[in-house]
Write an enzyme that holds these catalytic residues in place. Structure first.
Site, PDB file in Angstrom:
ATOM      1  N   HIS A 121      19.673 -74.550   8.084  1.00  0.00           N
ATOM      2  CA  HIS A 121      19.217 -73.621   9.192  1.00  0.00           C
ATOM      3  C   HIS A 121      19.049 -74.668  10.338  1.00  0.00           C
ATOM      4  O   HIS A 121      17.766 -75.018  10.858  1.00  0.00           O
ATOM      5  CB  HIS A 121      18.236 -73.034   8.724  1.00  0.00           C
ATOM      6  CG  HIS A 121      17.719 -71.759   9.579  1.00  0.00           C
ATOM      7  ND1 HIS A 121      17.019 -70.649   9.201  1.00  0.00           N
ATOM      8  CD2 HIS A 121      17.887 -71.702  10.807  1.00  0.00           C
ATOM      9  CE1 HIS A 121      16.723 -69.895  10.216  1.00  0.00           C
ATOM     10  NE2 HIS A 121      17.214 -70.433  11.378  1.00  0.00           N
ATOM     11  N   ARG A 166      18.100 -75.373  14.251  1.00  0.00           N
ATOM     12  CA  ARG A 166      17.491 -74.632  15.176  1.00  0.00           C
ATOM     13  C   ARG A 166      17.808 -75.295  16.386  1.00  0.00           C
ATOM     14  O   ARG A 166      18.092 -76.656  16.504  1.00  0.00           O
ATOM     15  CB  ARG A 166      15.858 -74.675  15.025  1.00  0.00           C
ATOM     16  CG  ARG A 166      15.572 -73.732  13.942  1.00  0.00           C
ATOM     17  CD  ARG A 166      14.149 -73.473  13.636  1.00  0.00           C
ATOM     18  NE  ARG A 166      13.688 -72.342  12.921  1.00  0.00           N
ATOM     19  CZ  ARG A 166      13.851 -72.320  11.405  1.00  0.00           C
ATOM     20  NH1 ARG A 166      14.013 -73.161  10.724  1.00  0.00           N
ATOM     21  NH2 ARG A 166      13.572 -71.036  10.721  1.00  0.00           N
ATOM     22  N   GLU A 194      22.516 -70.981   8.349  1.00  0.00           N
ATOM     23  CA  GLU A 194      21.557 -69.841   8.858  1.00  0.00           C
ATOM     24  C   GLU A 194      21.326 -70.116  10.202  1.00  0.00           C
ATOM     25  O   GLU A 194      21.080 -71.346  10.611  1.00  0.00           O
ATOM     26  CB  GLU A 194      20.241 -69.762   7.858  1.00  0.00           C
ATOM     27  CG  GLU A 194      20.715 -69.466   6.337  1.00  0.00           C
ATOM     28  CD  GLU A 194      19.245 -69.658   5.791  1.00  0.00           C
ATOM     29  OE1 GLU A 194      19.078 -69.253   4.690  1.00  0.00           O
ATOM     30  OE2 GLU A 194      18.223 -70.259   6.159  1.00  0.00           O
ATOM     31  N   HIS A 212      13.329 -67.081   0.675  1.00  0.00           N
ATOM     32  CA  HIS A 212      12.172 -67.294   1.234  1.00  0.00           C
ATOM     33  C   HIS A 212      10.790 -67.233   0.331  1.00  0.00           C
ATOM     34  O   HIS A 212      10.696 -66.138  -0.192  1.00  0.00           O
ATOM     35  CB  HIS A 212      11.903 -66.440   2.590  1.00  0.00           C
ATOM     36  CG  HIS A 212      10.906 -66.849   3.450  1.00  0.00           C
ATOM     37  ND1 HIS A 212      11.381 -67.503   4.471  1.00  0.00           N
ATOM     38  CD2 HIS A 212       9.459 -66.931   3.594  1.00  0.00           C
ATOM     39  CE1 HIS A 212      10.514 -68.097   5.263  1.00  0.00           C
ATOM     40  NE2 HIS A 212       9.222 -67.658   4.789  1.00  0.00           N
ATOM     41  N   ASP A 213      10.410 -68.318   0.129  1.00  0.00           N
ATOM     42  CA  ASP A 213       9.334 -68.528  -0.692  1.00  0.00           C
ATOM     43  C   ASP A 213       9.543 -68.303  -2.390  1.00  0.00           C
ATOM     44  O   ASP A 213       8.693 -68.095  -3.153  1.00  0.00           O
ATOM     45  CB  ASP A 213       8.304 -67.690  -0.490  1.00  0.00           C
ATOM     46  CG  ASP A 213       7.481 -68.080   0.951  1.00  0.00           C
ATOM     47  OD1 ASP A 213       7.729 -69.282   1.355  1.00  0.00           O
ATOM     48  OD2 ASP A 213       6.680 -67.388   1.620  1.00  0.00           O
TER      49      ASP A 213
END
Length: 241
Positions: free
Chosen positions: A43, A45, A70, A191-192
């Site tokens: 991912h 950024r 992502e 996620h988590d």
């Protein structure tokens, strides 16, 4: 069985903290695949605080399973994805200053934008997935009209509630996954998710195609070792009957 894609952002964070190339991201990705991992997720950024854009090109050269990129489809990100041409792109509506992803797409409000972006990626032969919340079925229905191949269920709420013993929260995710499949989309999740909750989640989501796990997996590897942890996840994803 759902595919296990390992998010290696945290490996890049550790590398960047010293300014060198230890640990080597490419070698870790190779090792994860050798240990049985079925995909690599990154991912990047805009500030490149963990994954650098060059990492995407380097990983594309060596990943033999599936590379999933992502991110928020700003122009810079779109160009990266089209240049690298990964197997999958996951669209996430996070801001530049987000520490981590914290919400799914409003697929109704951003319907036109998502259609245009997805059409561009699909024309390049890249499978597309939309990061999405599960509480509103209308968002799943709208996701299907964008042309997305899959949705990725945002599982933070599940993880938090499951940790409190509220197992009933799984119903929301099961219904969302079932609806997505009925509408012709595949189902990813992330996620988590962790060793503590992945087996329960997978058992209750038979439509599940892929899970993307990074923070928990790398953290657990500090105690159990990376090879052991990858295999522990594979076992928990297989042991769902």
């Amino acid at each position: 069985m759902a595919v296990l894609s390992v998010n290696v952002n945290k490996i890049a964070t550790l590398r960047n903290s010293r300014g060198g190339d230890v640990p080597n991201l490419v070698q870790v990705a190779k090792d994860i695949e050798e240990f049985g991992g079925q995909g690599i997720t990154i991912h990047p950024r805009p500030d490149e605080r963990h994954i650098r854009y060059q990492d995407a090109f380097d990983l594309k050269e060596i990943v033999s399973t599936e590379l999933n990129i992502e991110g928020n489809p700003i122009p810079k990100f779109k160009k990266l994805v089209l240049d690298v041409n990964p197997e999958q792109v996951t669209l996430v509506p996070d801001g530049d200053d987000n520490i981590t992803s914290d919400a799914g797409w409003d697929t109704i409000t951003h319907q036109s934008f998502l259609k245009d972006v997805i059409a561009e990626f699909k024309e390049a032969g890249i499978r597309t997935s939309i990061f999405i919340d599960t509480g509103n079925p209308a968002l799943i229905e709208a996701a299907a009209t964008t042309g997305a191949d899959r949705v990725e269920l945002y599982t933070e709420k599940f993880a938090v509630e499951y940790g409190k013993g509220n197992t009933g929260v799984i119903t929301e995710y099961a219904e969302a996954a079932k609806l997505a499949k009925q509408l012709g989309m595949g189902v990813n999740a992330g996620h988590d998710l962790s060793l503590k909750n992945i087996n329960f989640f997978a058992k209750n989501i038979p439509e599940l195609d892929e899970v993307s796990i990074g923070h928990a997996l790398i953290s657990e590897a500090l105690y159990y070792g990376l090879q052991n942890v990858v295999n522990m996840y594979l076992y928990k994803l297989q042991d769902i009957h």
